[in-house]
Design a protein around this motif. Structure first.
Motif, mmCIF file in Angstrom:
data_model
loop_
_atom_site.group_PDB
_atom_site.id
_atom_site.type_symbol
_atom_site.label_atom_id
_atom_site.label_comp_id
_atom_site.label_asym_id
_atom_site.label_seq_id
_atom_site.Cartn_x
_atom_site.Cartn_y
_atom_site.Cartn_z
ATOM 1 N N UNK A 94 21.203 -3.615 3.361
ATOM 2 C CA UNK A 94 21.013 -2.280 2.785
ATOM 3 C C UNK A 94 20.063 -1.419 3.622
ATOM 4 N N UNK A 95 19.309 -2.059 4.521
ATOM 5 C CA UNK A 95 18.448 -1.286 5.417
ATOM 6 C C UNK A 95 19.257 -0.455 6.406
ATOM 7 N N UNK A 96 20.578 -0.598 6.377
ATOM 8 C CA UNK A 96 21.438 0.261 7.199
ATOM 9 C C UNK A 96 21.294 1.725 6.818
ATOM 10 N N UNK B 159 10.361 5.906 -9.459
ATOM 11 C CA UNK B 159 11.219 4.722 -9.520
ATOM 12 C C UNK B 159 11.071 3.841 -8.292
ATOM 13 N N UNK B 160 11.115 4.445 -7.111
ATOM 14 C CA UNK B 160 10.975 3.650 -5.884
ATOM 15 C C UNK B 160 9.548 3.135 -5.711
ATOM 16 N N UNK B 161 8.556 3.910 -6.172
ATOM 17 C CA UNK B 161 7.167 3.437 -6.120
ATOM 18 C C UNK B 161 6.979 2.219 -7.019
ATOM 19 N N UNK C 238 12.770 1.598 1.476
ATOM 20 C CA UNK C 238 13.023 0.756 2.652
ATOM 21 C C UNK C 238 12.029 -0.403 2.728
ATOM 22 N N UNK C 239 10.759 -0.157 2.398
ATOM 23 C CA UNK C 239 9.770 -1.239 2.419
ATOM 24 C C UNK C 239 10.091 -2.293 1.371
ATOM 25 N N UNK C 240 10.584 -1.860 0.211
ATOM 26 C CA UNK C 240 10.965 -2.811 -0.842
ATOM 27 C C UNK C 240 12.117 -3.691 -0.386
ATOM 28 N N UNK C 241 13.125 -3.085 0.248
ATOM 29 C CA UNK C 241 14.267 -3.857 0.742
ATOM 30 C C UNK C 241 13.826 -4.856 1.812
ATOM 31 N N UNK C 242 12.972 -4.409 2.742
ATOM 32 C CA UNK C 242 12.486 -5.305 3.792
ATOM 33 C C UNK C 242 11.666 -6.448 3.200
#
Length: 403
Positions: A186-188, A121-123, A162-166
């Motif tokens: 959300x990177x918190x 899912x995250x990939x 985290x890379x997706x959010x950034x």
């Protein structure tokens, strides 16, 4: 007649395909060897995800604070993987309560099913995010064959998330600042990678995004404390000291940490000297963000400088976090394809794309951590571009004022 560049579109398909095939073959060999010669570290894959699942299991039982106690977490890990024999440094839970809130549902599902859904899912989100700004260029194979992609998927890590959010936060910053701020906030869940984002937003005067990020991070923090209790906040703060101690003692694998701190330690520097060197380079990264973000610059350049500098700041980043490196590689690559290349830039991007594959081996064999060198080289190229862009803007203003 001038010969074309060696990096043709056909080679951009052949090389990644060969790289992906080689990595899949390597994973199969590792799994085969582990089957017939297992160690005391349990299953060969998903080694990081089992910590996530175990922490989720404790939190669902109302014992979220126990995730920070290795003596209470380890029995749950053994329940997931009975082959575990002794406590290792990477079995600890070092994440803030905000990430505990994010992974809370994981243990609702059986372990392997949860691992597959979380990883795939995250990939998918990571690949979709990268492909969205690379259109019409097809980079799917480049994403899958990027060595940190394989490392993160193999270990079941959170770096796709985290890379997706950034990436989404930076891509949406100019068009949808509030949504961008939410992504950044959300990177918190992994704050040591987001330290420079508030600085960038501050100097860019991106007030809407900054407010949205602050509100999002605050809501995430308050919700996590209400869900798990304030004791988890104190336990997290204590875990930071444990992580620092383990790194100082060499219990964490320095060859898998592409940081300036790790590079200095591998070359024989003392802990205090390594920390000093790392602080100096981190300060340089922060100043690079200030210089680029305080003046009008193309967004790809700003975003790339911020991501690269963020990778320089944390002294305890691991190889799977280099999924973030795909962002500046893609941004610089798309800009080069659309606006033209400067001499040596394509070669640098190819080196950056391949380099994570060699980081571990070079660090083990030569005690040389090459990851930070690649990041610094890319940052240097971008700062040179920023200087040229600023100079060109100044010349244009001067010409227009005299006409």
């Amino acid at each position: 007649m001038k010969a074309g560049h060696w990096l043709t579109s056909k080679r951009l398909v052949f090389y990644p395909a060969a790289m992906l095939l080689a990595q899949i073959l390597g994973v199969c060999i590792l799994l085969y060897l582990h089957r017939y010669a297992p160690g005391d570290e349990g299953m060969a894959f998903s080694s990081d995800f089992r910590v996530f699942w175990s922490a989720s299991h404790l939190a669902l039982e109302g014992r979220g604070v126990d995730a920070y106690d290795i003596n209470k977490l380890f029995p749950v890990l053994q329940g997931v993987d009975p082959a575990l024999v002794q406590i290792r440094a990477w079995f600890y839970w070092f994440y803030p309560p905000t990430f505990l809130l994010v992974i809370l549902p994981l243990a609702i599902l059986p372990y392997l099913l949860s691992y597959a859904i979380f990883t795939l899912g995250t990939l998918f989100c990571y690949a979709a995010m990268l492909a969205s700004f690379a259109k019409p260029h097809r980079i799917g194979l480049l994403i899958l064959a990027f060595p940190p992609t394989v490392v993160a998927a193999y270990n079941g890590q959170n770096s796709f998330l985290t890379a997706t959010l950034a990436g989404c936060g930076l891509m949406l910053l100019e068009r949808r600042p509030v949504v961008a701020g939410v992504c950044i906030g959300l990177l918190a869940l992994k704050p040591h990678l987001a330290i420079l984002f508030p600085i960038a937003l501050l100097f860019a005067h991106a007030w809407k995004a900054m407010l949205a990020a602050a509100v999002t991070a605050l809501c995430l923090a308050v919700t996590s404390l209400l869900a798990f209790g304030t004791d988890t906040a104190f336990a997290f703060m204590n875990s930071i000291g444990i992580a620092r101690q383990l790194a100082t003692e060499g219990a964490l694998p320095l060859e898998k940490m592409p940081t300036i701190f790790s590079a200095a330690r591998l070359m024989g520097a003392s802990t205090s000297l390594a920390n000093g060197i790392h602080f100096s380079v981190a300060l340089f990264g922060m100043l690079a963000v200030v210089v680029v973000w305080r003046k009008p610059q193309p967004m790809y350049l700003r975003a790339s400088v911020l991501v690269l500098s963020s990778l320089l700041v944390s002294p305890h980043m691991f190889d799977y976090d280099l999924t973030w490196l795909a962002l500046p590689i893609a941004w610089m690559g798309v800009h080069g394809l659309e606006r033209g290349w400067r001499r040596g830039e394509r070669e640098l991007l190819v080196a950056a794309w391949i380099s994570p594959l060699a980081c571990d081996a070079v660090a083990r064999g030569l005690s040389l951590q090459t990851g930070p060198l690649v990041i610094l080289a890319m940052l240097g190229v971008l700062l040179y571009r920023a200087r040229q862009a600023t100079h060109a803007q100044g010349m244009a203003i001067e010409v227009s004022s005299t006409t």
